[in-house]
Write an enzyme that holds these catalytic residues in place. Sequence first.
Site, mmCIF file in Angstrom:
data_model
loop_
_atom_site.group_PDB
_atom_site.id
_atom_site.type_symbol
_atom_site.label_atom_id
_atom_site.label_comp_id
_atom_site.label_asym_id
_atom_site.label_seq_id
_atom_site.Cartn_x
_atom_site.Cartn_y
_atom_site.Cartn_z
ATOM 1 N N HIS A 52 53.423 -44.197 -7.979
ATOM 2 C CA HIS A 52 54.198 -43.234 -7.320
ATOM 3 C C HIS A 52 53.468 -41.782 -7.674
ATOM 4 O O HIS A 52 52.744 -41.461 -8.540
ATOM 5 C CB HIS A 52 55.356 -43.371 -7.960
ATOM 6 C CG HIS A 52 56.032 -44.600 -7.151
ATOM 7 N ND1 HIS A 52 57.503 -44.704 -7.283
ATOM 8 C CD2 HIS A 52 55.605 -45.721 -6.554
ATOM 9 C CE1 HIS A 52 57.733 -45.952 -6.495
ATOM 10 N NE2 HIS A 52 56.896 -46.439 -6.045
ATOM 11 N N GLU A 54 54.996 -39.117 -8.927
ATOM 12 C CA GLU A 54 55.389 -38.610 -10.032
ATOM 13 C C GLU A 54 54.645 -38.950 -11.341
ATOM 14 O O GLU A 54 54.159 -38.271 -12.302
ATOM 15 C CB GLU A 54 56.977 -38.744 -10.356
ATOM 16 C CG GLU A 54 57.796 -38.280 -9.524
ATOM 17 C CD GLU A 54 58.348 -39.214 -8.304
ATOM 18 O OE1 GLU A 54 59.395 -39.588 -8.040
ATOM 19 O OE2 GLU A 54 57.344 -40.425 -8.042
ATOM 20 N N ARG A 209 41.267 -44.162 17.313
ATOM 21 C CA ARG A 209 39.777 -43.576 17.255
ATOM 22 C C ARG A 209 39.569 -42.142 16.737
ATOM 23 O O ARG A 209 39.095 -41.393 17.235
ATOM 24 C CB ARG A 209 39.111 -43.601 18.523
ATOM 25 C CG ARG A 209 39.253 -44.949 19.162
ATOM 26 C CD ARG A 209 38.450 -45.160 20.707
ATOM 27 N NE ARG A 209 39.450 -44.474 21.707
ATOM 28 C CZ ARG A 209 40.380 -45.097 22.326
ATOM 29 N NH1 ARG A 209 40.643 -46.402 22.213
ATOM 30 N NH2 ARG A 209 40.837 -44.589 23.242
#
Length: 363
Positions: A52, A54, A209
């Site tokens: 994560h 943090e 693309r």
Amino acid sequence: MLNVEEQYMNMALQLARQGEGWTSPNPMVGAVLVNEDGVVATGYHRYPGGTHAEVEALNQAGDKAKGSTLYVNLEPCCHFGKTSPCTEALIRAGVAEVVIALVDPNPRVAGKGMERLQEAGINVRTGILEKEARRLNEAFIKFITTGLPFVTLKTATTLDGKVATCRGDTRWITGEASREEVHRLRHRVDGIVTGIHTVLQDDPSLNTRIEGGRDAARIIVDTRARLPLDARVVKLSSEAPTLLAAGENASLENKKILERKGVEVITLPQEGGMVSLSSLLEELGKRNMISLMVESGGTLNYSFLEKGLVDKIYAFMAPVICGGEQAPTSFEGKGATLLREAWRLKEVETEPFGEDLLVTGYL
């Protein structure tokens, strides 16, 4: 002009955006750790199950995290999932203050993360650039609170509202800059929805693309399961699946043939002779698809609009005039009889792309 705290939060938002297209069904999160010397570490969430934001910032900061202030665009989690709670990592690191743009709407969090931090003596503040944080994770917010995907609808029209000439020529209405932006939009969503008529007429690839782009699932609404086996969406080599939403009365033999070609067939109830779009959204939500983009013709576009299933519209307009009473438009169907009954966009924004204009708004 942004004040210092807004600048730090804006940095967190920009970091979070780097995960766009990759974090689903998780939200996009960025984190900035600051002490008296300024920014000491940053992080962002990169993919489901990954570190994560943090914790990535804490790992980068090391001992400098002690006594620091964390700026994060979404409330830190306080529950065990694929990773351990961010709240506990922040407490262990000795972070003094956490500034949050948006309280997490996930019922498993929803203020509990802030409570845990406050119990540990960490000062918590919220609301800085909240609107921007909500906009960034609008798809996650809808999905986590309703179980349904956030639906955008993209159109590309001439100045007089046509999507093709009276003979069906569509390439190209908009310019290269607009088309490149469409591929960026495709990268951001989990699925691209189109109708069988669009496949039969245009044979689109519905892939992404752009360099580093990700293909979304291709979802074909095809009540009778008559998707040609030589269609590009069937033959295209991609990690992203092709799903066919067929009606309950569709040919069983057709469905079996398509499945042998690698197409996943979803059989759904029918409404008014066509696949139930609300049932389709429910099914895709169960598959953790949090965002969809409809790229189709006027009939399917209008069906999504009429049933109130569209959250946001991207309307590209080119400085071209086709004319022609029989030339198709973005939205067919019955239509509104009075202007006060028409669908009006809110929070409208405009942006030029080459000679074209993109109008974005919410329903």
